[in-house]
Structure formats: structure tokens, C-alpha cells
Design a protein around this motif. Sequence first.
Motif, PDB file in Angstrom:
ATOM      1  N   UNK A  85       0.730  -1.251  -0.072  1.00 50.84           N
ATOM      2  CA  UNK A  85       0.228   0.028   0.018  1.00 50.84           C
ATOM      3  C   UNK A  85       0.854   1.294   0.035  1.00 50.84           C
ATOM      4  N   UNK A  86       0.861   2.062  -0.955  1.00 54.51           N
ATOM      5  CA  UNK A  86       1.238   3.258  -0.966  1.00 54.51           C
ATOM      6  C   UNK A  86       0.133   4.610  -0.736  1.00 54.51           C
ATOM      7  N   UNK A  87       0.457   5.472   0.289  1.00 53.37           N
ATOM      8  CA  UNK A  87      -0.545   6.242   0.810  1.00 53.37           C
ATOM      9  C   UNK A  87      -0.345   7.606   0.299  1.00 53.37           C
ATOM     10  N   UNK A  88      -1.567   8.528   0.035  1.00 54.58           N
ATOM     11  CA  UNK A  88      -1.507   9.792  -0.378  1.00 54.58           C
ATOM     12  C   UNK A  88      -2.782  10.613   0.284  1.00 54.58           C
ATOM     13  N   UNK A  89      -2.376  11.587   0.798  1.00 51.20           N
ATOM     14  CA  UNK A  89      -3.823  12.457   1.533  1.00 51.20           C
ATOM     15  C   UNK A  89      -4.313  13.492   0.675  1.00 51.20           C
ATOM     16  N   UNK A  90      -3.853  13.640  -0.661  1.00 49.53           N
ATOM     17  CA  UNK A  90      -4.421  14.260  -1.707  1.00 49.53           C
ATOM     18  C   UNK A  90      -4.297  13.983  -3.214  1.00 49.53           C
ATOM     19  N   UNK A  91      -4.947  14.378  -4.082  1.00 48.84           N
ATOM     20  CA  UNK A  91      -4.720  13.932  -5.572  1.00 48.84           C
ATOM     21  C   UNK A  91      -3.394  14.570  -5.709  1.00 48.84           C
ATOM     22  N   UNK A  92      -2.909  15.652  -5.540  1.00 45.98           N
ATOM     23  CA  UNK A  92      -1.699  16.074  -5.811  1.00 45.98           C
ATOM     24  C   UNK A  92      -0.535  15.155  -5.374  1.00 45.98           C
ATOM     25  N   UNK A  93      -0.754  14.741  -4.143  1.00 50.70           N
ATOM     26  CA  UNK A  93       0.632  13.862  -3.660  1.00 50.70           C
ATOM     27  C   UNK A  93       0.660  12.679  -4.433  1.00 50.70           C
ATOM     28  N   UNK A 138     -10.757   8.461  -2.979  1.00 50.23           N
ATOM     29  CA  UNK A 138     -11.765   9.158  -2.552  1.00 50.23           C
ATOM     30  C   UNK A 138     -12.240   9.826  -3.711  1.00 50.23           C
ATOM     31  N   UNK A 139     -13.743  10.267  -3.841  1.00 48.54           N
ATOM     32  CA  UNK A 139     -14.329  11.030  -4.813  1.00 48.54           C
ATOM     33  C   UNK A 139     -14.179  12.663  -4.686  1.00 48.54           C
ATOM     34  N   UNK A 140     -14.736  13.124  -3.248  1.00 50.31           N
ATOM     35  CA  UNK A 140     -14.761  14.408  -3.176  1.00 50.31           C
ATOM     36  C   UNK A 140     -13.458  14.681  -2.163  1.00 50.31           C
ATOM     37  N   UNK A 141     -12.555  15.519  -2.567  1.00 50.02           N
ATOM     38  CA  UNK A 141     -11.401  15.750  -1.836  1.00 50.02           C
ATOM     39  C   UNK A 141     -11.161  17.172  -2.113  1.00 50.02           C
ATOM     40  N   UNK A 142     -10.458  17.796  -1.137  1.00 47.02           N
ATOM     41  CA  UNK A 142      -9.889  19.377  -1.318  1.00 47.02           C
ATOM     42  C   UNK A 142      -8.858  19.368  -2.445  1.00 47.02           C
ATOM     43  N   UNK A 143      -9.022  20.548  -3.226  1.00 43.00           N
ATOM     44  CA  UNK A 143      -8.495  20.392  -4.320  1.00 43.00           C
ATOM     45  C   UNK A 143      -8.924  19.720  -5.471  1.00 43.00           C
ATOM     46  N   UNK A 144      -8.054  18.851  -6.144  1.00 42.92           N
ATOM     47  CA  UNK A 144      -8.662  18.276  -7.368  1.00 42.92           C
ATOM     48  C   UNK A 144      -9.335  17.035  -6.873  1.00 42.92           C
TER      49      UNK A 144
END
Length: 768
Positions: free
Chosen positions: A676-684, A702-708
Motif C-alpha cells: 500500500x502506498x498512501x497519499x492524502x491528496x490528489x496532488x500527492x 476518494x471521490x470528493x477531496x480538497x483541491x483536485x
Amino acid sequence: MIGRQNSPVPDFRVSAPENARLAATVLLAIMMVSASWLFGWPDWVARGLIAVGLTLVAVAAMMAAQARLRLRARAMATDLLTGFIEKDASPSFVADDDGVIHARNPAAAKRFTDAEKETLAGTLRAVLANPSAVLFRLQSRARADGAAQEDVITRRGHVRLSVHQMHGGSFLWRVEDIVERSSSGRNAESIPIPLMTVGRTGAVLFMNEAARSLIGSRVKSLDRVFVDLPVRSGQINTMTTANGPIQALVVENTRTQGRNELYFLETDSAEGSEGGTTFENLPVPFLKVAPSGEVLSVNKLALALMGVANCNDKKLGQLMEGLGRPMSDWLRDTADGLAPNKSEFLRLSRRDKEVFVQVTLSRAIEDGVTVLIAVLNDATELKTLEAQFVQSQKMQAIGQLAGGVAHDFNNLLTAISGHCDLLLLRHDQGDQDYGDLIQIHENANRAAALVSQLLAFSRKQTLLPEVLDLRDTLSDLTHLLNRLVGEKVTLTLSHDPVMRSIRADKRQLEQVLMNLVVNARDAMPQGGEIRIETEVVSLDRPIERNRATVPAGDWVTVKVLDEGEGIDPDKLQKVFEPFYTTKRTGEGTGLGLSTAYGIIKQTGGYIFVDSIKGSGTEFTLYFPVHNAQVSQAKTAKSKIEDTAPKHGEGVVLLVEDEAPVRAFASRALRLRGYTVLEAESAEDALRTLEDPGLNVDVFVTDVVMPGMDGPSWVREALKTRPDTRVVFVSGYAEGAFGESQPNMPNSVFLPKPFSLNQLTETVHEQLN
């Protein structure tokens, strides 16, 4: 401009003084030069006189040039002024200080063809009774201020007279007709009742189309219409028309600025002999009310509109409500002439149905006594449309709120139930903490069911539709329904022998049926019978009900009927509104029927309600028939499960902005052996994928996130990794994202809250 000697604008009178000065200067120069030659003066004196003479000649030349420029500029100004006056649509005159007309434009020549005079006072005598006084007053003000204006009420109507002082002592006059408009809330021309507006002197200022049609022409004064003056308000008056004298009932409404409005209605002699009985036959709902509020008389249409047999000993406040302030204040202000003459929207005090009226209240004088005339207009449709618009906005706002609350709760419940699943993996049934963990898990599931109700109410619920036979569904539900209705109520089921299948979410359909049955039970506290009937219907043409249209085709209907108290007609249209309930406080939340409405509409069906007070209520549900197409794809599907990879074979990129959810999902997947590789946002996530040597098998995002958002970054990532599988997770419904809906290949949707097994099985199925 049309004027004497073809002079559009009077002479500015500026050339004569300048020519005299110029001639005097030239003559003086000639005399000085001649003197130097005629007299034997010394040479230096002669040269001086010649120099002075030539200087005066130069000055005269400069004066001539300046005078020419000024005359040219004035000529241009004259041309501009002439063109403006020539094209003016209002009659315009140019007159001197004595009132003698020098020119008039075509509009003035056309308007005053029958009274062309040399003076302005003589020309305007056809319009004004005493034009000299008005012209003197305006001209005096124009001398002081440069311009003046005055509105004059005449026998021919409303006239605006304006004057502007021009250079040279002339005056520009304009005569403008002002179109009289009714100051009431609606256009007087559209009122079907004949109407006149009358000035202080008896001049008729305005007549609507109905009045002109009745009388036969436009009249200028009341003495041309009424045989006997003054007009008797509220009584029969004799009127003169083009077709001869008629009898008419006249009602006078006193307005501001000395104007009165006269409403009159033709009656025959038989009705006229009965006096006040003609009031009942008016073609518009009318009430005559005393300033104290007592209803003095009412006509037949008003009685029918208010749904009462008579108004004896009743006040206006007992017949209608919803003014927002005491009715007595409104009546008193109108009687005193203080209230603005505008309409009010009120609700009639009717028990059979909800009716709104637009009430126009006017003041009238009858035999020296002040009375109020109330004109009623049915505004039910208008208020219904307004209420529907407000309700749609309210529903939209509440739906967005419910969806947002459900999304946040689903994130919390995912973290709670997920970590509970992780704890259950480390405790067996013999552990003393196992029972507590099961309680946490079950209550989290109950909370998830409540959240699903919020999503169903906002129509943002993720449905799991399947092909259903309603007979089987009701058969499975009968035992639970019998327990719900109790011993006093009998539950009867009736099915169509030839039943067709529908496609719906079984769990949600059961929730709708249980809600309807419980409402029917509560409507029969003394007991009774509840009938559930299913039937297949074929519609040859669309059905329109309650502003909804059921298309033609095959439908399966479910009817839930009770023998209860019924619902009042004025409350029937509100039963599907959120938080609206007919039950007592503490017995209902008002969300049951609105939730059922959301589920039915999301399934593609319709729900209607019919009720008769005291006889019972009937709910009818329409579901489209499911046309099952036999597909051999499932039977031909290979069942080779032995070759499927096992858990743990793959790399998962987990993108989730909620830290507790990300922590649970990451641990759950690692327990199954996945990398598993984790990212807290689409940009990451996109930065992680910049490494070309990194191999990722599944995106869990996730579908709805801050930013992209999720679909956006996945589309970007799939440009370089087109074969990667995708699992979208969200606390919203799958179809609630509009343009961002994840409709890309190799992707599935997993709604929150999800369990450990649901997450790992979904990832496993995507890899296989």
C-alpha cells in the motif's frame, strides 16, 4: 419650423451694434489719414496721424473678422435648434416676450389646426381655460431660472407646459400630453368593469376600454354622461350613451390629489327598481364592508368564492386571514385615506380546501357615510406556484444539507466500523471484549442505516436494484407487517394474477411499504382494515396528476388503503414536504413520507395520495415494468476460480483525505498482504506516480477531496497508466457527482461506510 417670412427662429439682434462700431472706427481712420494730407503740419505730425489711422483700420478689420465668426456660430446654433424643434413629437412654439408666435413645428401645426392665432395665448385657448395667467406665470419663472414647467389638468386630460428662455429675448414653448395611467396594482385597461377617473371640476381624465364601449365614445366631462349630478355612489344612476339612456349602478372610490374613480355597471329596469339587489349580480366578487369590519353586503360570486351561504353578523377578519397585521388597522387606514391603494393576498377561512384571494380595498362614500369596497380575485394558482417555488428552494437546500451531513457521517462511520473490524480480528468469541466490540459494530450499522435515510430523503442514495416480484417481496414482509399493525388492525393483501417484475432496491422498497403501513395504522386508533393491492396496468396515454406526468406504458401499481380519519384537503398537498406531519407532537418526525418520496422518485416511479375526510386515505405507487432480456452471458461465464490470484498480489495506491479512514483502509489492505502506498491528496498521488519505475495495480481513491477531486486526478494518471484498475469510494451516492461522475473503464464504486471484508474483496475482484 413653419413661421412667418420662413424664419424658423427669431433674429438674435446682434449684428446692428457691431456694424455701427465698425463703421465709426473706419470713418475715424479715414479722417486722420486725410488730415495729414490736407493741412500743412510738420512732417513728424503727418506721419503720426497716418500711423494712427492705419492702426484703426487694422482694428476695424479684426472687429469685422470677429463679428463674422460670431454670426457664423450663431447661424450654426440656429440651424441645430431649428432641427431639434422640427423633429420634436410634442407641439413647440417660438414666441417673443409679448407672446407673438414667430414659428411653430409640424406637431404644433397639426395639433392646433383649428385655432391658429398670432399669439400663444390665443392658440392655447382651445386647451386652457385661462392661458394668459399660466403663460405669464411660467414666463416670469423662466426669466429668473432659465426654464419653467407646470402640469395642468384640463378637460381634455393631463397637459405639461414647459418654457425655455432663448438668447435674444425669445422663448421656446412645448405642450406635452401626459398619458393618464391607473395607479392601482393592475392595468385599468384590463379591468372588465367600466371605470372613469374624474378630476375636481368634473373633467373626465381617464376612461378604460369597458367604459368607452359602454358609453360609445370618449367624453370630457361628467355632465355629458350623467343626467343628474352629483353622482349617487352605491345607487342606480341614469347615464347617457350613444344607444340612449341606461340605468347603471355606480360606486365611487375617492383617490388622492382630488381625483375620484367611478365604477359603474349597467342594470335593467327590473333590477333597478329593487335597489340594492343589483349588487349581488355583479360579475366580479364584491364585498361592502364597514370601517369597523362588519360585512354590510356581499354578492353571489363572493359567497361562492368564500364557500359560505351568507355573511350575516360576520366580520372580514372571520372570512380571511394572513394579513400579517390586525385587520382592523388595515380597514381603518383605508377608511381614513392613509393606506396605499394596493392589493393584499389573504387566505380564506375555508375547511374544504385552501383558497387564496387578492383583495383590493377601496374607500367610497354612500349617503355621506364612509364604506369600503373589497374586490376579490382568486389567487390560489398564483400562490400555489409561489409556494412550490419556495418549497423547491427549501427542498434543494435541505437536500444539500442532508447529503453533506451524510457524507461526513459516512466518513466517521467508516473509521469506527473499520477499526472495530480490525479489533475483531484480534479477539475471538471467548474474549471478554468480544461482546463489546460486537455492540459497537452493530450500532455503527444502525447509524449507517439512519444515514442512508438522509441520503434517500435527498435522493442521493446508492441503490442496489434487483429484479423483484412484488408478491414475493410482500410475502416475505407480511410477518413483520402483521407485527407492526397490532391486533386491532387487519392487514389484507390482494395481488394481480398476472404479475410483472420490477427493478428496485428491495431493502428500500420494504422501508417504503412499512412506512405507509405504519401511517395507515396510526390513522385508525380504533382499529380497521389495511389493504395492500398490486396490479399491472397499461396506460394508453400519459396521466397527469399533481403537476406530474406518468408516461404511457406498462406499470405495476401498489395501493395502500386504510379506513382512517383521512386528511384535510388543504393539508393533502403538503404530506410529502419534509418535517410536515399531521400527527401529534412526539408521534412523528415528518420525514417518513418525504423519504419514501425520494426513494420512489430515485427508482423511476411515482407516488400519489388520495384522501376523503372521514373515509380513509389511499397511496398509489407506480413502478415501471422491468422487461427482462434473457442473456446467456451469465450461464456462459466461466467459473474457473482456481486460477484466480490470491489476496496480497498487487500494489495499491490509496488516496484519502480523511486520516482515520486512510489509516483503517491502509491497515486492512496490508493485513491481506497488499503493498500500500498512501497519499492524502490528489496532488500527492500524482507526484508519487511521477516515478516511471513505480508499478501500481489498483487506485483506491476518494471521490470528493480538497483541491483536485478523485475522477480528475485518475483521468490524468490513466494517460500514462491506462491499464490500472480503479476503486472509487465516497460517502455520497454514485450518481451524485454531476460532471465528475466516475464513468471511466476498469472502475467500480464502493460506497461508505464499508467494512474490512468489503474493501479487500472489492480490491481483489478488481485485480482479478
